[in-house]
Write a protein that holds these residues in place. Structure first.
Motif, short mmCIF file in Angstrom:
data_model
loop_
_atom_site.label_atom_id
_atom_site.label_comp_id
_atom_site.label_asym_id
_atom_site.label_seq_id
_atom_site.Cartn_x
_atom_site.Cartn_y
_atom_site.Cartn_z
N LEU A 6 0.98 -1.13 -0.07
CA LEU A 6 0.08 0.16 0.26
C LEU A 6 1.00 1.28 -0.14
CD1 LEU A 6 -3.04 0.96 0.12
CD2 LEU A 6 -2.95 1.11 2.73
N ASP A 7 2.08 1.32 0.94
CA ASP A 7 2.90 2.34 0.98
C ASP A 7 3.65 2.55 -0.60
OD1 ASP A 7 2.38 3.05 3.46
OD2 ASP A 7 3.92 2.06 4.27
N MET A 8 4.01 1.54 -1.23
CA MET A 8 4.73 1.67 -2.33
C MET A 8 3.55 2.17 -3.53
SD MET A 8 6.81 -1.44 -4.15
CE MET A 8 5.58 -2.44 -4.69
N ARG A 9 2.37 1.79 -3.48
CA ARG A 9 1.43 2.22 -4.51
C ARG A 9 1.30 4.00 -4.16
NH1 ARG A 9 -3.55 -1.95 -5.51
NH2 ARG A 9 -2.53 -3.25 -6.76
N LYS A 10 1.23 4.20 -2.88
CA LYS A 10 0.95 5.55 -2.66
C LYS A 10 2.11 6.59 -2.96
CE LYS A 10 -2.00 5.20 1.65
NZ LYS A 10 -1.74 5.47 3.05
N ASN A 11 3.25 5.89 -2.92
CA ASN A 11 4.56 6.76 -3.25
C ASN A 11 4.49 6.75 -4.87
OD1 ASN A 11 5.58 6.90 -0.77
ND2 ASN A 11 6.78 5.26 -0.75
N ARG A 12 4.29 5.65 -5.45
CA ARG A 12 4.05 5.70 -7.17
C ARG A 12 3.11 6.93 -7.50
NH1 ARG A 12 3.21 0.00 -9.79
NH2 ARG A 12 2.50 -0.16 -7.65
N THR A 13 1.94 6.90 -6.81
CA THR A 13 0.93 7.85 -6.98
C THR A 13 1.41 9.16 -6.99
OG1 THR A 13 -0.84 6.13 -6.76
CG2 THR A 13 -1.33 8.47 -6.79
N ALA A 14 2.01 9.33 -5.69
CA ALA A 14 2.55 10.75 -5.49
C ALA A 14 3.44 10.88 -6.38
CB ALA A 14 3.47 10.66 -3.83
N VAL A 15 4.66 10.16 -6.65
CA VAL A 15 5.60 10.55 -7.79
C VAL A 15 4.88 10.65 -9.08
CG1 VAL A 15 7.40 9.48 -9.28
CG2 VAL A 15 7.49 9.22 -6.71
#
Length: 190
Positions: A6-15
């Motif tokens: 979930l954190d990885m998806r959030k980071n990818r979305t933020a980038v």
């Protein structure tokens, strides 16, 4: 779904969101020069063409032929509301032979007690005439600096391209208006 996924998806979305914002910002800065380039190439929005001496010589050969016609050119001069200059054409109209070089003179005077740098924007009406109105030399190509109280005469060397006679959109056009507006140039030193 695990917390790390979930954190990885959030980071990818933020980038992705940051990259999109940067891309939109870059497009915003590029829009004005790209639009200006498009208008200069196509004559869109009454943008005049910049001609070379060889283009002018070709047009002059046409003007010397028996097929040459004349057209009225109206000159207009304005200043932005924050520009303390007087700016106007020396003569408001001229009749020119299509294809033949001609010169118009504009007069500018700085009515203030400070040195002012100005830049001129221009337009041609009717809009379809912009593709055929060619400026060889113009004060609008560079910034103009006027000292307090200084008055200058500024030439525009131009011609109307004979190709205008073959354009059905130019049929019935009897007068072309060349209009300039002087604005204060941005002072990057401030």
């Amino acid at each position: 779904m695990s917390a790390s996924t979930l954190d990885m998806r959030k980071n990818r979305t933020a980038v992705f969101a940051v990259l999109m914002a940067l891309g939109m910002l870059a497009l915003g800065f590029a829009a004005v020069p790209l639009y200006r380039m498009f208008c200069q190439v196509t004559g869109f929005a009454g943008t005049t063409q910049v001609a070379s001496e060889s283009d002018a010589a070709r047009a002059a050969r046409f003007a010397d032929s028996a097929a040459a016609r004349t057209i009225s050119i109206r000159f207009d001069g304005n200043t932005a509301s924050d520009m303390p200059w007087t700016f106007h054409p020396e003569h408001p109209t001229d009749t020119v032979t299509i294809g033949q070089r001609d010169m118009a003179i504009y007069i500018a005077k700085n009515n203030s007690d400070e040195r002012i740098t100005g830049t001129a924007t221009f337009n041609v009406e009717p809009e379809q005439a912009g593709a055929y109105f060619n400026k060889i030399q113009c004060f609008c190509f560079t910034e103009q600096v006027l000292e307090p109280g200084q008055e200058v005469r500024m030439p525009v060397l131009y011609y109307v391209d004979p190709k205008a006679l073959d354009d059905p959109n130019m049929k019935g056009v009897e007068q072309i208006t060349l209009s300039y507006t002087f604005h204060r140039a941005l002072d990057l030193a401030e």
